[in-house]
Design a protein around this motif. Sequence first.
Motif, PDB file in Angstrom:
ATOM      1  N   ILE A   8      35.788  85.978  26.400  1.00  0.00           N
ATOM      2  CA  ILE A   8      36.784  87.022  26.654  1.00  0.00           C
ATOM      3  C   ILE A   8      37.488  86.671  27.959  1.00  0.00           C
ATOM      4  N   GLU A   9      38.796  86.499  27.880  1.00  0.00           N
ATOM      5  CA  GLU A   9      39.586  86.090  29.042  1.00  0.00           C
ATOM      6  C   GLU A   9      40.394  87.283  29.519  1.00  0.00           C
ATOM      7  N   ILE A  10      40.221  87.639  30.789  1.00  0.00           N
ATOM      8  CA  ILE A  10      40.847  88.837  31.349  1.00  0.00           C
ATOM      9  C   ILE A  10      42.128  88.441  32.072  1.00  0.00           C
ATOM     10  N   GLY A  11      43.272  88.780  31.516  1.00  0.00           N
ATOM     11  CA  GLY A  11      44.544  88.479  32.151  1.00  0.00           C
ATOM     12  C   GLY A  11      45.087  89.668  32.922  1.00  0.00           C
ATOM     13  N   THR A  12      46.244  89.481  33.556  1.00  0.00           N
ATOM     14  CA  THR A  12      46.833  90.567  34.347  1.00  0.00           C
ATOM     15  C   THR A  12      47.554  91.587  33.480  1.00  0.00           C
ATOM     16  N   SER A  13      47.814  91.250  32.207  1.00  0.00           N
ATOM     17  CA  SER A  13      48.483  92.220  31.335  1.00  0.00           C
ATOM     18  C   SER A  13      47.841  92.321  29.961  1.00  0.00           C
ATOM     19  N   LYS A  14      46.897  91.427  29.661  1.00  0.00           N
ATOM     20  CA  LYS A  14      46.265  91.447  28.343  1.00  0.00           C
ATOM     21  C   LYS A  14      44.856  90.876  28.428  1.00  0.00           C
ATOM     22  N   VAL A  15      44.033  91.277  27.466  1.00  0.00           N
ATOM     23  CA  VAL A  15      42.685  90.731  27.308  1.00  0.00           C
ATOM     24  C   VAL A  15      42.666  89.959  25.990  1.00  0.00           C
ATOM     25  N   VAL A  16      42.193  88.723  26.043  1.00  0.00           N
ATOM     26  CA  VAL A  16      42.143  87.875  24.847  1.00  0.00           C
ATOM     27  C   VAL A  16      40.694  87.526  24.550  1.00  0.00           C
ATOM     28  N   CYS A  17      40.264  87.806  23.326  1.00  0.00           N
ATOM     29  CA  CYS A  17      38.912  87.461  22.890  1.00  0.00           C
ATOM     30  C   CYS A  17      39.012  86.366  21.833  1.00  0.00           C
ATOM     31  N   VAL A 364      39.369  78.343  28.340  1.00  0.00           N
ATOM     32  CA  VAL A 364      38.013  78.895  28.479  1.00  0.00           C
ATOM     33  C   VAL A 364      37.202  78.623  27.215  1.00  0.00           C
ATOM     34  N   THR A 365      37.839  78.758  26.053  1.00  0.00           N
ATOM     35  CA  THR A 365      37.142  78.515  24.779  1.00  0.00           C
ATOM     36  C   THR A 365      36.700  77.063  24.670  1.00  0.00           C
ATOM     37  N   GLU A 366      37.591  76.141  24.993  1.00  0.00           N
ATOM     38  CA  GLU A 366      37.245  74.711  24.918  1.00  0.00           C
ATOM     39  C   GLU A 366      36.151  74.365  25.918  1.00  0.00           C
TER      40      GLU A 366
END
Length: 389
Positions: A8-17, A364-366
Amino acid sequence: MRQVSAAIEIGTSKVVCTIAENGVYEGFNLLGTATIEYSGYTRKGWVEPKEIKYVVASALHEAQKQAGVRVRYVNIGVPADFTEVVCRKVGLSLGRPRKITEDDINLMFKRGESFTAYKNYLVAHRCPIYFIVNENRRTMDPVNMMGDRLSALVSYVLVNRSFTDSVAGHLEKNGYEVESCIASVLAQGVSFIPAEVRDKTAILIDIGHRMTSVTVFKSDGILYHCAVPLGGIHITKDLAITLRIPDEIAEQLKRRAIYGLSVSRDDWYEIMARETYQLYRFPMAQVQEIINARVYEICGIIKKELSASGCIIPEYVEAYITGGTAEMRGIREFAQKALGRNVTVIQPRSTKLNNACYSAALGVTEFMMDKFIEEKPSVWEQIKQIFKK
């Protein structure tokens, strides 16, 4: 053996899982993804503290639903502005000439882990820039080399404990456990900047929604890293305030604009409001003037940070740009002129999440999947474990 992992990557405007499995030969396959926009964070904390726990849970739920799997362990992608880098020389005396082992390297790394100025930070990665055996032989792989003295220039990548604890707390409340914390900026650089380019030094510039990070890579490590509170949202705000329009229209206008386009006073942008269908018209020349002023400011700050980094960065060293602003048309040519060096826009090659704004999540996934491959026991070790059972 099939290995499925979640990040799970926490961005400044979105969260991507992302949920991925190791590929048959190399790399990874994305099984499920989810992107959820949210209010974001600042250096002081979450903009909407009650919102983040629902965003994290929803992103994981949606990605698992897509993948058709259930996960328990999650890797956290820590954003650039909650990451610090300390680059220092460390050494170890072996007493007598002998073969250098992995244990020797780990012991030497441990001796350099004293960070009194970063009490609220944890060591996430230890990346060697180079090793030196017997004070004169520089190498990237000293294991099994003969010597009585080992030293190295090591890049220690630290992540903010308060940030990781906050995300981990929300994960645990929803029944997940943290497998590791991965610095997004390191993952992006290693994943998207070719190794042969990093060997000579490379620059990674991530222009996000609220923040811009500047990172200097050397080999598999980081020589310098900083984050400044300027990003795409400031371009949007400039347009909204100057043209006296809603933020929604300003954001659409920013995405429509093209850098370096030759325009006249008779050229206009037309934007239609999504809800009211009201049509807005803006002179292209004025829009470009507003956007260019802010992007020139961001590029100027990037140049100052590079000059203040203490790193030797000749003009031939290439800069790689990523983040949401990297998707704006003409940004590469604009940045090349402003920075005075060759610029490449990172374009992830993926059937899913194939825009520059997703490079952190994919990196992050790689990184997560490569870590599994590196730590996977050998066939002989697996056989021994079977007989032990």
